[in-house]
Design a protein around this motif. Structure first.
Motif, PDB file in Angstrom:
ATOM      1  N   ASP A  38      45.348  28.451  64.814  1.00 29.86           N
ATOM      2  CA  ASP A  38      45.226  28.479  63.360  1.00 29.86           C
ATOM      3  C   ASP A  38      44.949  29.901  62.876  1.00 29.86           C
ATOM      4  O   ASP A  38      44.028  30.568  63.360  1.00 29.86           O
ATOM      5  CB  ASP A  38      44.103  27.543  62.919  1.00 29.86           C
ATOM      6  CG  ASP A  38      44.110  27.302  61.414  1.00 29.86           C
ATOM      7  OD1 ASP A  38      45.213  27.133  60.851  1.00 29.86           O
ATOM      8  OD2 ASP A  38      43.026  27.297  60.808  1.00 29.86           O
ATOM      9  N   GLY A  39      45.769  30.383  61.952  1.00 27.34           N
ATOM     10  CA  GLY A  39      45.598  31.718  61.394  1.00 27.34           C
ATOM     11  C   GLY A  39      46.286  32.826  62.150  1.00 27.34           C
ATOM     12  O   GLY A  39      46.211  34.001  61.750  1.00 27.34           O
ATOM     13  N   ASP A  40      46.971  32.501  63.262  1.00 30.42           N
ATOM     14  CA  ASP A  40      47.688  33.534  64.029  1.00 30.42           C
ATOM     15  C   ASP A  40      48.711  34.269  63.169  1.00 30.42           C
ATOM     16  O   ASP A  40      49.505  33.640  62.440  1.00 30.42           O
ATOM     17  CB  ASP A  40      48.450  32.893  65.199  1.00 30.42           C
ATOM     18  CG  ASP A  40      47.639  32.814  66.470  1.00 30.42           C
ATOM     19  OD1 ASP A  40      46.421  33.088  66.414  1.00 30.42           O
ATOM     20  OD2 ASP A  40      48.226  32.471  67.514  1.00 30.42           O
ATOM     21  N   LEU A  41      48.709  35.598  63.247  1.00 30.24           N
ATOM     22  CA  LEU A  41      49.811  36.390  62.704  1.00 30.24           C
ATOM     23  C   LEU A  41      50.890  36.408  63.779  1.00 30.24           C
ATOM     24  O   LEU A  41      50.708  37.009  64.840  1.00 30.24           O
ATOM     25  CB  LEU A  41      49.335  37.802  62.372  1.00 30.24           C
ATOM     26  CG  LEU A  41      48.208  37.912  61.332  1.00 30.24           C
ATOM     27  CD1 LEU A  41      47.792  39.363  61.138  1.00 30.24           C
ATOM     28  CD2 LEU A  41      48.644  37.297  60.006  1.00 30.24           C
ATOM     29  N   THR A  42      51.979  35.717  63.509  1.00 29.11           N
ATOM     30  CA  THR A  42      52.978  35.450  64.543  1.00 29.11           C
ATOM     31  C   THR A  42      54.268  36.216  64.279  1.00 29.11           C
ATOM     32  O   THR A  42      54.941  35.998  63.267  1.00 29.11           O
ATOM     33  CB  THR A  42      53.279  33.945  64.629  1.00 29.11           C
ATOM     34  OG1 THR A  42      52.060  33.230  64.842  1.00 29.11           O
ATOM     35  CG2 THR A  42      54.239  33.648  65.765  1.00 29.11           C
ATOM     36  N   ALA A  43      54.612  37.103  65.188  1.00 26.33           N
ATOM     37  CA  ALA A  43      55.851  37.870  65.077  1.00 26.33           C
ATOM     38  C   ALA A  43      57.038  37.006  65.483  1.00 26.33           C
ATOM     39  O   ALA A  43      56.983  36.310  66.500  1.00 26.33           O
ATOM     40  CB  ALA A  43      55.779  39.109  65.968  1.00 26.33           C
ATOM     41  N   ILE A  44      58.096  37.045  64.696  1.00 25.29           N
ATOM     42  CA  ILE A  44      59.387  36.483  65.094  1.00 25.29           C
ATOM     43  C   ILE A  44      60.265  37.685  65.434  1.00 25.29           C
ATOM     44  O   ILE A  44      60.778  38.372  64.556  1.00 25.29           O
ATOM     45  CB  ILE A  44      60.032  35.641  63.982  1.00 25.29           C
ATOM     46  CG1 ILE A  44      59.132  34.470  63.589  1.00 25.29           C
ATOM     47  CG2 ILE A  44      61.404  35.139  64.425  1.00 25.29           C
ATOM     48  CD1 ILE A  44      59.662  33.651  62.420  1.00 25.29           C
ATOM     49  N   LYS A  45      60.390  37.988  66.716  1.00 24.90           N
ATOM     50  CA  LYS A  45      61.139  39.167  67.151  1.00 24.90           C
ATOM     51  C   LYS A  45      62.626  38.835  67.217  1.00 24.90           C
ATOM     52  O   LYS A  45      63.046  37.936  67.943  1.00 24.90           O
ATOM     53  CB  LYS A  45      60.634  39.624  68.524  1.00 24.90           C
ATOM     54  CG  LYS A  45      61.455  40.746  69.161  1.00 24.90           C
ATOM     55  CD  LYS A  45      61.450  42.007  68.312  1.00 24.90           C
ATOM     56  CE  LYS A  45      62.391  43.049  68.908  1.00 24.90           C
ATOM     57  NZ  LYS A  45      63.828  42.720  68.679  1.00 24.90           N
ATOM     58  N   ILE A  46      63.409  39.594  66.443  1.00 23.38           N
ATOM     59  CA  ILE A  46      64.843  39.320  66.339  1.00 23.38           C
ATOM     60  C   ILE A  46      65.587  40.637  66.200  1.00 23.38           C
ATOM     61  O   ILE A  46      64.977  41.681  65.896  1.00 23.38           O
ATOM     62  CB  ILE A  46      65.124  38.387  65.129  1.00 23.38           C
ATOM     63  CG1 ILE A  46      66.490  37.718  65.231  1.00 23.38           C
ATOM     64  CG2 ILE A  46      64.975  39.138  63.813  1.00 23.38           C
ATOM     65  CD1 ILE A  46      66.694  36.590  64.231  1.00 23.38           C
ATOM     66  N   HIS A  47      66.872  40.626  66.436  1.00 25.47           N
ATOM     67  CA  HIS A  47      67.753  41.777  66.222  1.00 25.47           C
ATOM     68  C   HIS A  47      68.485  41.527  64.906  1.00 25.47           C
ATOM     69  O   HIS A  47      69.192  40.531  64.770  1.00 25.47           O
ATOM     70  CB  HIS A  47      68.739  41.873  67.383  1.00 25.47           C
ATOM     71  CG  HIS A  47      69.516  43.148  67.458  1.00 25.47           C
ATOM     72  ND1 HIS A  47      70.254  43.642  66.405  1.00 25.47           N
ATOM     73  CD2 HIS A  47      69.696  44.030  68.488  1.00 25.47           C
ATOM     74  CE1 HIS A  47      70.850  44.768  66.774  1.00 25.47           C
ATOM     75  NE2 HIS A  47      70.515  45.024  68.033  1.00 25.47           N
ATOM     76  N   PHE A  48      68.319  42.431  63.916  1.00 28.14           N
ATOM     77  CA  PHE A  48      68.918  42.214  62.597  1.00 28.14           C
ATOM     78  C   PHE A  48      70.401  42.566  62.554  1.00 28.14           C
ATOM     79  O   PHE A  48      71.062  42.284  61.557  1.00 28.14           O
ATOM     80  CB  PHE A  48      68.176  43.035  61.542  1.00 28.14           C
ATOM     81  CG  PHE A  48      66.751  42.604  61.330  1.00 28.14           C
ATOM     82  CD1 PHE A  48      66.456  41.336  60.850  1.00 28.14           C
ATOM     83  CD2 PHE A  48      65.697  43.455  61.623  1.00 28.14           C
ATOM     84  CE1 PHE A  48      65.148  40.926  60.646  1.00 28.14           C
ATOM     85  CE2 PHE A  48      64.382  43.064  61.429  1.00 28.14           C
ATOM     86  CZ  PHE A  48      64.105  41.801  60.937  1.00 28.14           C
ATOM     87  N   GLY A  49      70.931  43.173  63.613  1.00 26.17           N
ATOM     88  CA  GLY A  49      72.350  43.512  63.654  1.00 26.17           C
ATOM     89  C   GLY A  49      72.639  44.857  63.026  1.00 26.17           C
ATOM     90  O   GLY A  49      72.021  45.241  62.031  1.00 26.17           O
ATOM     91  N   GLU A  50      73.577  45.577  63.619  1.00 22.44           N
ATOM     92  CA  GLU A  50      74.018  46.850  63.070  1.00 22.44           C
ATOM     93  C   GLU A  50      75.079  46.596  62.001  1.00 22.44           C
ATOM     94  O   GLU A  50      75.868  45.645  62.098  1.00 22.44           O
ATOM     95  CB  GLU A  50      74.602  47.715  64.188  1.00 22.44           C
ATOM     96  CG  GLU A  50      74.850  49.154  63.809  1.00 22.44           C
ATOM     97  CD  GLU A  50      73.593  49.978  63.631  1.00 22.44           C
ATOM     98  OE1 GLU A  50      73.704  51.095  63.090  1.00 22.44           O
ATOM     99  OE2 GLU A  50      72.500  49.515  64.027  1.00 22.44           O
ATOM    100  N   GLN A  51      75.081  47.419  60.969  1.00 21.52           N
ATOM    101  CA  GLN A  51      76.099  47.265  59.925  1.00 21.52           C
ATOM    102  C   GLN A  51      77.492  47.378  60.534  1.00 21.52           C
ATOM    103  O   GLN A  51      77.770  48.294  61.305  1.00 21.52           O
ATOM    104  CB  GLN A  51      75.906  48.324  58.841  1.00 21.52           C
ATOM    105  CG  GLN A  51      74.719  48.068  57.939  1.00 21.52           C
ATOM    106  CD  GLN A  51      74.592  49.082  56.827  1.00 21.52           C
ATOM    107  OE1 GLN A  51      75.337  50.061  56.771  1.00 21.52           O
ATOM    108  NE2 GLN A  51      73.649  48.878  55.938  1.00 21.52           N
ATOM    109  N   GLY A  52      78.348  46.446  60.193  1.00 25.58           N
ATOM    110  CA  GLY A  52      79.698  46.385  60.753  1.00 25.58           C
ATOM    111  C   GLY A  52      79.848  45.271  61.767  1.00 25.58           C
ATOM    112  O   GLY A  52      80.946  44.793  61.996  1.00 25.58           O
ATOM    113  N   GLY A  53      78.730  44.865  62.357  1.00 26.28           N
ATOM    114  CA  GLY A  53      78.758  43.736  63.280  1.00 26.28           C
ATOM    115  C   GLY A  53      78.432  42.443  62.556  1.00 26.28           C
ATOM    116  O   GLY A  53      77.850  42.455  61.471  1.00 26.28           O
ATOM    117  N   ASP A  54      78.811  41.303  63.148  1.00 22.59           N
ATOM    118  CA  ASP A  54      78.534  40.021  62.489  1.00 22.59           C
ATOM    119  C   ASP A  54      78.138  38.933  63.484  1.00 22.59           C
ATOM    120  O   ASP A  54      78.081  37.758  63.135  1.00 22.59           O
ATOM    121  CB  ASP A  54      79.749  39.551  61.678  1.00 22.59           C
ATOM    122  CG  ASP A  54      81.037  39.489  62.484  1.00 22.59           C
ATOM    123  OD1 ASP A  54      80.964  39.251  63.711  1.00 22.59           O
ATOM    124  OD2 ASP A  54      82.113  39.682  61.910  1.00 22.59           O
ATOM    125  N   SER A  55      77.833  39.330  64.722  1.00 21.69           N
ATOM    126  CA  SER A  55      77.513  38.327  65.732  1.00 21.69           C
ATOM    127  C   SER A  55      76.007  38.154  65.947  1.00 21.69           C
ATOM    128  O   SER A  55      75.588  37.402  66.824  1.00 21.69           O
ATOM    129  CB  SER A  55      78.180  38.684  67.070  1.00 21.69           C
ATOM    130  OG  SER A  55      77.796  39.969  67.507  1.00 21.69           O
TER     131      SER A  55
END
Length: 368
Positions: A38-55
């Protein structure tokens, strides 16, 4: 002891269940209350993608994850670190603009975006580890300070690591720029016979390490940090890695950094791999090639080694897509990523990860 890896395929017609519903069921099976307090600051680690890519991972898939974190009592934020190479994510301002353009808004994901290593990748903490190559890892400050973390990874190929999944997402993805430099041990060289002197490598190099000498590109190895962006951008295949420096060392360094990324919250991290749009290259390149195999499904686990091993096995069971970077021959009993990137040693992520205690290569695949 085998680690449990939960799996959901992408078939929807029978049960009329969409991917978002399946993500929720996967995390119900995993039970995030085991790692989030309860109360954890939880990171969602993700790759937002480079502009020009869509995968890159579709931002609508983040919302069910942030919802599950909230149900467990956590406070989610979506995050990544700035890149070593120049591009659309080299600093936090450009990075945040890219997240907006790629749809990672609060209204879509249900969580705010924070770039964990700060404006110019100077927010990091030296995390002590006991590795063969490193005694400490430079991990983004806000990732270190997060109480728990969910690692969302797009499983795909990579020209240096062989493949990228949860382990690489932890290692390169959680490191600041200096930490990324630590991991890169390879330096590209130019085949002057193939070089067309187009200058694209000069434009893309973040360290100004490339110049024209006698009408051909030349890489200053003292300035080069080994990010390999020039290799990805060269359409004439005139730039290659110097294989005299072993890729084995690079892969071991990467795996040690993954251990540093979870230090202090070993029992507070969960992983989800998306086996969709499985491209030859990392999402760091500004394009997305045709997937090499059909879409497979999604996996979740508390073990980064087990989930990557299960993902690798599932990909290698597939027949390659015709007209992709692979072809439809010799598809049985082979490593597809090794076929594309013949000098890579991606399997070291699994074997060395097991050796240093990052996780287990033994897994039990549980289909939901």
């Amino acid at each position: 002891m085998a680690s449990k890896v939960y799996f959901a395929d992408f078939r929807a017609r029978t049960e009329k269940e969409n991917k978002i519903q399946k993500i929720k069921r996967l995390f119900d099976a995993l039970d995030l209350s085991n790692i989030i307090s309860d109360g954890d600051l939880t990171a969602i680690k993700i790759h937002f993608g480079e502009q020009g890519g869509d995968s890159f991972i579709n931002p609508i898939f983040v919302k069910p994850v942030s919802d599950k974190i909230k149900e467990a009592g956590g406070k989610p934020f979506v995050t990544d670190t700035n890149t070593l190479y120049s591009g659309s994510r080299h600093n936090a301002v450009d990075h945040l603009m890219t997240t907006i353009e790629h749809g990672f808004s609060y209204s879509v994901t249900g969580a705010p975006v924070i770039i964990s290593d700060g404006l110019k990748s100077e927010n990091f903490i030296d995390v002590e580890i006991e590795g063969k190559h490193f005694k400490s890892a430079k991990i983004a400050g806000d990732i270190v300070n997060a109480d728990s973390m969910i690692v969302m990874s797009h499983f795909k190929g990579h020209g240096m690591a062989g493949f990228g999944g949860s382990i690489k997402n932890l290692a390169m993805g959680c490191a600041c720029a200096e930490g990324k430099k630590d991991q890169h041990s390879l330096r590209p060289v130019v085949n002057t016979k193939k070089c067309a002197a187009c200058g694209k490598c000069i434009e893309i190099c973040p360290q100004n390490a490339v110049s024209m000498v006698d009408g051909k590109a030349h890489i200053d190895k003292e300035l080069c940090v080994g990010c390999a962006e020039c290799i990805a951008m060269c359409e004439f295949n005139s730039i290659k890695l110097d294989w005299s420096v072993e890729l084995e060392e690079f892969t071991e360094k990467l795996t040690e950094y993954a251990l540093g990324a979870i230090k202090g919250k070993e029992n507070k991290v969960a992983y989800i791999n998306f086996l969709i749009n499985i491209t030859p290259d990392c999402d760091c390149v500004p394009w997305s090639d045709t997937p090499i195999v059909p879409n497979i499904g999604m996996l979740v686990s508390f073990d980064p080694v087990a989930i990557d091993k299960a993902s690798l096995d599932l990909v290698n069971e597939q027949k390659p897509i015709i007209n992709s970077y692979l072809d439809d021959s010799e598809h049985e009993d082979c490593d597809h990523f090794k076929r594309m990137w013949k000098d890579t040693k991606g399997d070291i992520q699994i074997s060395y990860g097991t050796e240093i205690g990052l996780g287990s290569s033994e897994y039990e695949l549980v289909k939901i």
